[in-house]
Design a protein around this motif. Structure first.
Motif, PDB file in Angstrom:
ATOM      1  N   THR A 156       0.821  -1.220   0.000  1.00 45.78           N
ATOM      2  CA  THR A 156       0.000   0.000   0.000  1.00 45.78           C
ATOM      3  C   THR A 156       0.849   1.261   0.000  1.00 45.78           C
ATOM      4  N   SER A 157       2.130   1.117   0.348  1.00 47.73           N
ATOM      5  CA  SER A 157       2.973   2.313   0.365  1.00 47.73           C
ATOM      6  C   SER A 157       3.325   2.769  -1.050  1.00 47.73           C
ATOM      7  N   ILE A 158       3.360   1.809  -1.995  1.00 43.03           N
ATOM      8  CA  ILE A 158       3.663   2.169  -3.384  1.00 43.03           C
ATOM      9  C   ILE A 158       2.505   1.819  -4.319  1.00 43.03           C
ATOM     10  N   CYS A 159       1.439   1.249  -3.729  1.00 45.23           N
ATOM     11  CA  CYS A 159       0.235   0.911  -4.509  1.00 45.23           C
ATOM     12  C   CYS A 159       0.561  -0.012  -5.690  1.00 45.23           C
ATOM     13  N   GLU A 160       1.386  -1.022  -5.418  1.00 39.39           N
ATOM     14  CA  GLU A 160       1.749  -1.981  -6.459  1.00 39.39           C
ATOM     15  C   GLU A 160       1.864  -3.373  -5.855  1.00 39.39           C
ATOM     16  N   CYS A 161       1.753  -4.373  -6.753  1.00 41.98           N
ATOM     17  CA  CYS A 161       1.987  -5.746  -6.336  1.00 41.98           C
ATOM     18  C   CYS A 161       3.486  -5.948  -6.137  1.00 41.98           C
ATOM     19  N   VAL A 162       3.819  -6.716  -5.127  1.00 42.65           N
ATOM     20  CA  VAL A 162       5.208  -7.076  -4.868  1.00 42.65           C
ATOM     21  C   VAL A 162       5.275  -8.600  -4.848  1.00 42.65           C
ATOM     22  N   ASN A 163       6.079  -9.162  -5.737  1.00 40.62           N
ATOM     23  CA  ASN A 163       6.255 -10.616  -5.812  1.00 40.62           C
ATOM     24  C   ASN A 163       7.701 -10.911  -5.415  1.00 40.62           C
ATOM     25  N   ALA A 164       7.898 -11.045  -4.112  1.00 42.13           N
ATOM     26  CA  ALA A 164       9.250 -11.184  -3.569  1.00 42.13           C
ATOM     27  C   ALA A 164       9.703 -12.638  -3.676  1.00 42.13           C
ATOM     28  N   PRO A 165      10.875 -12.875  -4.268  1.00 46.63           N
ATOM     29  CA  PRO A 165      11.378 -14.259  -4.343  1.00 46.63           C
ATOM     30  C   PRO A 165      11.555 -14.856  -2.953  1.00 46.63           C
ATOM     31  N   ILE A 166      11.224 -16.154  -2.827  1.00 45.30           N
ATOM     32  CA  ILE A 166      11.417 -16.858  -1.567  1.00 45.30           C
ATOM     33  C   ILE A 166      12.276 -18.097  -1.821  1.00 45.30           C
ATOM     34  N   THR A 167      12.879 -18.583  -0.768  1.00 41.88           N
ATOM     35  CA  THR A 167      13.684 -19.805  -0.885  1.00 41.88           C
ATOM     36  C   THR A 167      12.757 -21.009  -0.890  1.00 41.88           C
ATOM     37  N   PRO A 168      12.792 -21.838  -1.950  1.00 43.48           N
ATOM     38  CA  PRO A 168      11.918 -23.033  -1.974  1.00 43.48           C
ATOM     39  C   PRO A 168      12.218 -23.920  -0.769  1.00 43.48           C
ATOM     40  N   PRO A 169      11.244 -24.726  -0.356  1.00 48.82           N
ATOM     41  CA  PRO A 169      11.484 -25.607   0.792  1.00 48.82           C
ATOM     42  C   PRO A 169      12.536 -26.658   0.462  1.00 48.82           C
ATOM     43  N   SER A 170      13.185 -27.154   1.509  1.00 48.06           N
ATOM     44  CA  SER A 170      14.150 -28.232   1.312  1.00 48.06           C
ATOM     45  C   SER A 170      13.405 -29.517   1.005  1.00 48.06           C
ATOM     46  N   CYS A 171      13.790 -30.154  -0.083  1.00 50.96           N
ATOM     47  CA  CYS A 171      13.117 -31.396  -0.506  1.00 50.96           C
ATOM     48  C   CYS A 171      13.967 -32.628  -0.214  1.00 50.96           C
ATOM     49  N   ASP A 172      15.019 -32.439   0.559  1.00 55.50           N
ATOM     50  CA  ASP A 172      15.903 -33.554   0.871  1.00 55.50           C
ATOM     51  C   ASP A 172      15.158 -34.587   1.702  1.00 55.50           C
ATOM     52  N   ASP A 173      15.012 -35.821   1.169  1.00 49.91           N
ATOM     53  CA  ASP A 173      14.300 -36.872   1.884  1.00 49.91           C
ATOM     54  C   ASP A 173      15.263 -37.834   2.583  1.00 49.91           C
ATOM     55  N   ASP A 174      16.530 -37.402   2.706  1.00 49.54           N
ATOM     56  CA  ASP A 174      17.546 -38.223   3.383  1.00 49.54           C
ATOM     57  C   ASP A 174      17.671 -39.604   2.751  1.00 49.54           C
ATOM     58  N   ASN A 175      17.427 -39.649   1.463  1.00 50.77           N
ATOM     59  CA  ASN A 175      17.536 -40.920   0.744  1.00 50.77           C
ATOM     60  C   ASN A 175      18.423 -40.683  -0.464  1.00 50.77           C
ATOM     61  N   CYS A 176      19.592 -41.305  -0.447  1.00 48.80           N
ATOM     62  CA  CYS A 176      20.525 -41.025  -1.541  1.00 48.80           C
ATOM     63  C   CYS A 176      20.211 -41.814  -2.802  1.00 48.80           C
ATOM     64  N   THR A 177      19.100 -42.534  -2.807  1.00 49.22           N
ATOM     65  CA  THR A 177      18.689 -43.218  -4.046  1.00 49.22           C
ATOM     66  C   THR A 177      17.677 -42.378  -4.811  1.00 49.22           C
ATOM     67  N   THR A 178      17.475 -41.131  -4.370  1.00 48.91           N
ATOM     68  CA  THR A 178      16.571 -40.230  -5.091  1.00 48.91           C
ATOM     69  C   THR A 178      17.287 -38.920  -5.380  1.00 48.91           C
ATOM     70  N   THR A 179      16.877 -38.290  -6.467  1.00 45.06           N
ATOM     71  CA  THR A 179      17.308 -36.928  -6.783  1.00 45.06           C
ATOM     72  C   THR A 179      16.185 -36.006  -6.338  1.00 45.06           C
ATOM     73  N   ASP A 180      16.502 -35.069  -5.453  1.00 45.16           N
ATOM     74  CA  ASP A 180      15.477 -34.242  -4.806  1.00 45.16           C
ATOM     75  C   ASP A 180      15.454 -32.850  -5.421  1.00 45.16           C
ATOM     76  N   SER A 181      14.231 -32.395  -5.752  1.00 50.37           N
ATOM     77  CA  SER A 181      14.079 -31.054  -6.337  1.00 50.37           C
ATOM     78  C   SER A 181      12.683 -30.527  -6.012  1.00 50.37           C
ATOM     79  N   TYR A 182      12.537 -29.209  -6.215  1.00 51.84           N
ATOM     80  CA  TYR A 182      11.239 -28.565  -5.998  1.00 51.84           C
ATOM     81  C   TYR A 182      10.684 -28.194  -7.360  1.00 51.84           C
ATOM     82  N   ASP A 183       9.542 -28.787  -7.708  1.00 53.70           N
ATOM     83  CA  ASP A 183       8.926 -28.562  -9.021  1.00 53.70           C
ATOM     84  C   ASP A 183       7.988 -27.368  -8.931  1.00 53.70           C
ATOM     85  N   THR A 184       8.391 -26.257  -9.577  1.00 49.59           N
ATOM     86  CA  THR A 184       7.585 -25.038  -9.498  1.00 49.59           C
ATOM     87  C   THR A 184       6.305 -25.138 -10.308  1.00 49.59           C
ATOM     88  N   ASP A 185       6.220 -26.131 -11.199  1.00 51.90           N
ATOM     89  CA  ASP A 185       4.984 -26.298 -11.979  1.00 51.90           C
ATOM     90  C   ASP A 185       3.854 -26.827 -11.116  1.00 51.90           C
TER      91      ASP A 185
END
Length: 356
Positions: free
Chosen positions: A143-172
């Protein structure tokens, strides 16, 4: 009549005052009638051309009186006009004015001037939706600038402590994806280790196999010897070929045994040698033997264990001339006897015929 001169004397006298203290009359003494004459007159015009006064002639003071009056109320109940009384035209004047600015510098309100209450109205509104359909941003309306603000955030950690998987965060789909991967190749090219991938430590394990490297040789001492006196002919004429299976391995092992038998490795009775039958250690260091029998043209498929590993072995396919059974020997003997008797009889007959 003046007796002194015997004449009439007309001595002028002052006429009486005819002032009647009324300024609406002209006061005179009429000598023709020897009376005062108070003639009404028109009072002067006291109009001062000012509509904020009431104009009159005050006969008590013989003057115009212009008494101030309250101008009429010109309020038209409209706060978009300035209301006044114009004395130059003696009328109300309602002059339109610009409403005050109601902007409260807040873009979450709609600002307007409400003429019905003559006040600013700042109506709250719903801010615009700032959702950019991207779960890697925090969406808000500033409201101070009367505009939308889309601030980047750090995706959650997807580490499942399993080294037989490749862990990632799918933004889709805005979710963690743990894709199975191929574990590392842990083969160390050493046949004496058991190679595996330990998911708990995410490391290769190359565990030494106990007994690996110990010599383990299987052979038959007397394969398919048709003339072996230890061969057995069963009552039905079945020939059991005597063999000795020899295992050369580490001396003093607790167990060298038959770990599997397809049913063709036989005992002296013609029955399969039981699985688990122990080999007997000889006086020769590291040599173990087992006496067995096999059928003609029927190799046996077996496995032998030395307590550390298991080895597959296939016996030879034995082939020998068919040996007659006891019954067959009797028939052969009877046939030969009859043949001899027949030949003897023929010779005897020929001899008798020759004598004649």
């Amino acid at each position: 009549y003046d007796t002194s001169i015997c004449e009439c004397v007309n001595t002028p006298i002052t006429p009486p005052s005819c002032d009647d203290d009324d300024c609406t009359t002209t006061d005179n003494y009429d000598t023709s009638i020897c009376e005062c004459v108070n003639t009404p007159i028109t009072p002067p015009n006291c109009d001062d051309d000012d509509c904020t006064t009431t104009d009159s002639y005050d006969t008590s003071v013989c003057e115009c009186v212009n008494t101030p009056i309250t101008p009429p109320n010109c309020d038209d109940d409209d706060c978009t006009t300035t209301d006044s009384y114009d004395t130059s035209i003696c009328e109300c004047v309602n002059t339109p004015i610009t409403p005050p600015s109601c902007d409260d510098d807040d873009c979450t309100t709609t600002d307007s001037y409400d003429t019905s209450i003559c006040e600013c109205v700042n109506t709250p509104i719903t801010p615009a939706s700032c959702d950019d359909d991207d779960c890697t941003t925090m969406d808000s309306y500033d409201t101070s600038i009367c505009e939308c603000v889309n601030a980047p955030i750090t995706p959650p950690s997807c580490d499942d402590d399993n080294c037989t998987t490749t862990d990632s965060y799918d933004t889709d789909i805005c979710a963690c994806v743990n894709t199975p991967n191929t574990p590392a190749d842990c083969d160390d090219d050493n046949d004496c280790t058991k190679d595996s991938f330990d998911e708990a430590t995410c490391e290769c394990l190359n565990e030494e196999i106990t007994g690996c490297g110990i010599p383990f040789i299987i052979s038959i001492a007397d394969p398919c010897s048709c003339g072996n006196p230890n061969n057995i002919i069963l009552e039905d004429g079945t020939v059991l070929f005597y063999d000795i299976i020899t295992v050369t391995t580490e001396p003093g092992l607790p167990s060298v045994n038959l770990s599997s038998n397809d049913g063709r490795l036989l005992t002296e009775t013609g029955l399969p040698v039981p699985v688990g039958t122990e080999f007997i250690e000889t006086t020769t260091s590291g040599v173990y033997i087992l006496e067995v029998y096999t059928l003609m043209e029927t190799p046996a498929v077996i496995e032998v264990s030395n307590g550390f590993s298991v080895k597959l072995f296939i016996t030879d396919s034995c082939t020998c001339a068919i040996i007659p059974t006891m019954g067959e020997w009797g028939l052969i003997s009877l046939f030969l006897l009859l043949l001899i008797i027949g030949i003897t009889a023929i010779k005897s007959r020929d001899t008798l015929l020759g004598l004649r």
